[in-house]
Design a protein around this motif. Structure first.
Motif, PDB file in Angstrom:
ATOM      1  N   PRO A   1       0.817  -1.210   0.000  1.00  0.00           N
ATOM      2  CA  PRO A   1       0.000   0.000   0.000  1.00  0.00           C
ATOM      3  C   PRO A   1       0.859   1.273   0.000  1.00  0.00           C
ATOM      4  O   PRO A   1       0.368   2.353  -0.295  1.00  0.00           O
ATOM      5  CB  PRO A   1      -0.812  -0.116   1.292  1.00  0.00           C
ATOM      6  CG  PRO A   1       0.025  -0.969   2.191  1.00  0.00           C
ATOM      7  CD  PRO A   1       0.752  -1.919   1.276  1.00  0.00           C
ATOM      8  N   THR A   2       2.154   1.132   0.338  1.00  0.00           N
ATOM      9  CA  THR A   2       3.055   2.283   0.380  1.00  0.00           C
ATOM     10  C   THR A   2       4.259   2.014  -0.527  1.00  0.00           C
ATOM     11  O   THR A   2       4.413   0.928  -1.074  1.00  0.00           O
ATOM     12  CB  THR A   2       3.548   2.545   1.813  1.00  0.00           C
ATOM     13  OG1 THR A   2       4.207   1.364   2.285  1.00  0.00           O
ATOM     14  CG2 THR A   2       2.406   2.901   2.747  1.00  0.00           C
ATOM     15  N   GLU A   3       5.116   2.999  -0.673  1.00  0.00           N
ATOM     16  CA  GLU A   3       6.287   2.885  -1.535  1.00  0.00           C
ATOM     17  C   GLU A   3       7.273   1.823  -1.047  1.00  0.00           C
ATOM     18  O   GLU A   3       7.430   1.631   0.150  1.00  0.00           O
ATOM     19  CB  GLU A   3       6.995   4.239  -1.580  1.00  0.00           C
ATOM     20  CG  GLU A   3       8.213   4.268  -2.479  1.00  0.00           C
ATOM     21  CD  GLU A   3       8.854   5.634  -2.485  1.00  0.00           C
ATOM     22  OE1 GLU A   3       9.942   5.776  -1.914  1.00  0.00           O
ATOM     23  OE2 GLU A   3       8.232   6.566  -3.045  1.00  0.00           O
ATOM     24  N   GLU A   4       7.915   1.156  -2.001  1.00  0.00           N
ATOM     25  CA  GLU A   4       8.997   0.228  -1.689  1.00  0.00           C
ATOM     26  C   GLU A   4      10.116   0.468  -2.695  1.00  0.00           C
ATOM     27  O   GLU A   4       9.855   0.816  -3.847  1.00  0.00           O
ATOM     28  CB  GLU A   4       8.524  -1.221  -1.755  1.00  0.00           C
ATOM     29  CG  GLU A   4       9.638  -2.194  -1.398  1.00  0.00           C
ATOM     30  CD  GLU A   4       9.145  -3.599  -1.187  1.00  0.00           C
ATOM     31  OE1 GLU A   4       8.490  -3.850  -0.163  1.00  0.00           O
ATOM     32  OE2 GLU A   4       9.422  -4.441  -2.053  1.00  0.00           O
TER      33      GLU A   4
ATOM     34  N   PRO B   1      23.469  -5.052 -11.427  1.00  0.00           N
ATOM     35  CA  PRO B   1      24.193  -4.432 -10.317  1.00  0.00           C
ATOM     36  C   PRO B   1      24.145  -2.908 -10.376  1.00  0.00           C
ATOM     37  O   PRO B   1      24.244  -2.321 -11.450  1.00  0.00           O
ATOM     38  CB  PRO B   1      25.621  -4.940 -10.497  1.00  0.00           C
ATOM     39  CG  PRO B   1      25.459  -6.233 -11.228  1.00  0.00           C
ATOM     40  CD  PRO B   1      24.281  -6.010 -12.147  1.00  0.00           C
ATOM     41  N   GLU B   2      23.959  -2.302  -9.222  1.00  0.00           N
ATOM     42  CA  GLU B   2      23.889  -0.864  -9.020  1.00  0.00           C
ATOM     43  C   GLU B   2      22.589  -0.250  -9.529  1.00  0.00           C
ATOM     44  O   GLU B   2      22.478   0.962  -9.652  1.00  0.00           O
ATOM     45  CB  GLU B   2      25.107  -0.162  -9.602  1.00  0.00           C
ATOM     46  CG  GLU B   2      26.402  -0.624  -8.946  1.00  0.00           C
ATOM     47  CD  GLU B   2      27.608   0.182  -9.356  1.00  0.00           C
ATOM     48  OE1 GLU B   2      27.457   1.347  -9.777  1.00  0.00           O
ATOM     49  OE2 GLU B   2      28.719  -0.363  -9.238  1.00  0.00           O
ATOM     50  N   SER B   3      21.565  -1.089  -9.794  1.00  0.00           N
ATOM     51  CA  SER B   3      20.252  -0.570 -10.168  1.00  0.00           C
ATOM     52  C   SER B   3      19.468  -0.216  -8.911  1.00  0.00           C
ATOM     53  O   SER B   3      19.462  -0.964  -7.938  1.00  0.00           O
ATOM     54  CB  SER B   3      19.454  -1.627 -10.943  1.00  0.00           C
ATOM     55  OG  SER B   3      20.041  -1.904 -12.180  1.00  0.00           O
ATOM     56  N   HIS B   4      18.796   0.926  -8.952  1.00  0.00           N
ATOM     57  CA  HIS B   4      17.919   1.365  -7.869  1.00  0.00           C
ATOM     58  C   HIS B   4      16.504   1.319  -8.415  1.00  0.00           C
ATOM     59  O   HIS B   4      16.185   1.984  -9.409  1.00  0.00           O
ATOM     60  CB  HIS B   4      18.309   2.780  -7.440  1.00  0.00           C
ATOM     61  CG  HIS B   4      17.470   3.299  -6.332  1.00  0.00           C
ATOM     62  ND1 HIS B   4      16.668   4.407  -6.462  1.00  0.00           N
ATOM     63  CD2 HIS B   4      17.296   2.863  -5.062  1.00  0.00           C
ATOM     64  CE1 HIS B   4      16.055   4.640  -5.316  1.00  0.00           C
ATOM     65  NE2 HIS B   4      16.400   3.721  -4.461  1.00  0.00           N
ATOM     66  N   VAL B   5      15.637   0.529  -7.803  1.00  0.00           N
ATOM     67  CA  VAL B   5      14.283   0.307  -8.308  1.00  0.00           C
ATOM     68  C   VAL B   5      13.282   0.835  -7.279  1.00  0.00           C
ATOM     69  O   VAL B   5      13.394   0.532  -6.087  1.00  0.00           O
ATOM     70  CB  VAL B   5      14.047  -1.202  -8.568  1.00  0.00           C
ATOM     71  CG1 VAL B   5      12.662  -1.434  -9.139  1.00  0.00           C
ATOM     72  CG2 VAL B   5      15.130  -1.761  -9.489  1.00  0.00           C
ATOM     73  N   VAL B   6      12.311   1.611  -7.736  1.00  0.00           N
ATOM     74  CA  VAL B   6      11.299   2.194  -6.855  1.00  0.00           C
ATOM     75  C   VAL B   6       9.914   1.784  -7.351  1.00  0.00           C
ATOM     76  O   VAL B   6       9.615   1.896  -8.545  1.00  0.00           O
ATOM     77  CB  VAL B   6      11.399   3.736  -6.827  1.00  0.00           C
ATOM     78  CG1 VAL B   6      10.314   4.333  -5.940  1.00  0.00           C
ATOM     79  CG2 VAL B   6      12.777   4.173  -6.375  1.00  0.00           C
ATOM     80  N   PHE B   7       9.076   1.310  -6.426  1.00  0.00           N
ATOM     81  CA  PHE B   7       7.698   0.951  -6.732  1.00  0.00           C
ATOM     82  C   PHE B   7       6.774   1.923  -6.023  1.00  0.00           C
ATOM     83  O   PHE B   7       6.903   2.147  -4.823  1.00  0.00           O
ATOM     84  CB  PHE B   7       7.393  -0.477  -6.268  1.00  0.00           C
ATOM     85  CG  PHE B   7       8.140  -1.509  -7.057  1.00  0.00           C
ATOM     86  CD1 PHE B   7       7.655  -1.933  -8.285  1.00  0.00           C
ATOM     87  CD2 PHE B   7       9.316  -2.041  -6.583  1.00  0.00           C
ATOM     88  CE1 PHE B   7       8.345  -2.882  -9.027  1.00  0.00           C
ATOM     89  CE2 PHE B   7      10.014  -2.986  -7.320  1.00  0.00           C
ATOM     90  CZ  PHE B   7       9.522  -3.408  -8.546  1.00  0.00           C
ATOM     91  N   ALA B   8       5.823   2.469  -6.758  1.00  0.00           N
ATOM     92  CA  ALA B   8       4.849   3.414  -6.205  1.00  0.00           C
ATOM     93  C   ALA B   8       3.859   2.676  -5.313  1.00  0.00           C
ATOM     94  O   ALA B   8       3.675   1.466  -5.434  1.00  0.00           O
ATOM     95  CB  ALA B   8       4.108   4.112  -7.346  1.00  0.00           C
TER      96      ALA B   8
END
Length: 97
Positions: free
Chosen positions: A46-49, A67-74
């Motif tokens: 329900p919140t950002e991860e 490697p070195e990837s930054h992934v953001v889920f809304a």
């Protein structure tokens, strides 16, 4: 603290999670995926991860994150990570908006 001091728990065969200290706002974790593994179910929040790939490659929603990837889920996102190579990634799940 050193993350290797936190006891790992098996989420599914070949997937280990270490739960890192949490606050009222967020919790952290470190996940190790063995080659050829997939998260056992669709992950919904329900919140950002967000997570950072330290090594290996994670495939999420058809996208490959090395490697070195930054992934953001809304908030409200759904995903089911898998890997062909294995992967190690720390992440943060927000607990309140």
């Amino acid at each position: 603290m050193h993350v290797e001091d936190v006891e790992p728990h098996e989420v599914a065969p070949g997937i280990l999670r270490r739960k890192l200290p949490a606050t009222a706002y967020a919790r952290g974790w470190l996940i190790g995926f063995a080659a050829g593994t997939e998260w056992p179910e669709t992950d919904e929040h329900p919140t950002e991860e967000r997570y950072f790939v330290i090594s290996g490659e994670v495939i999420d929603g058809g996208e490959r994150h090395g490697p070195e990837s930054h992934v953001v889920f809304a908030p409200g996102s759904e995903y089911r990570p898998r890997t062909e190579t294995g992967a190690r990634m720390p992440g943060i799940s927000m607990l309140s908006a």
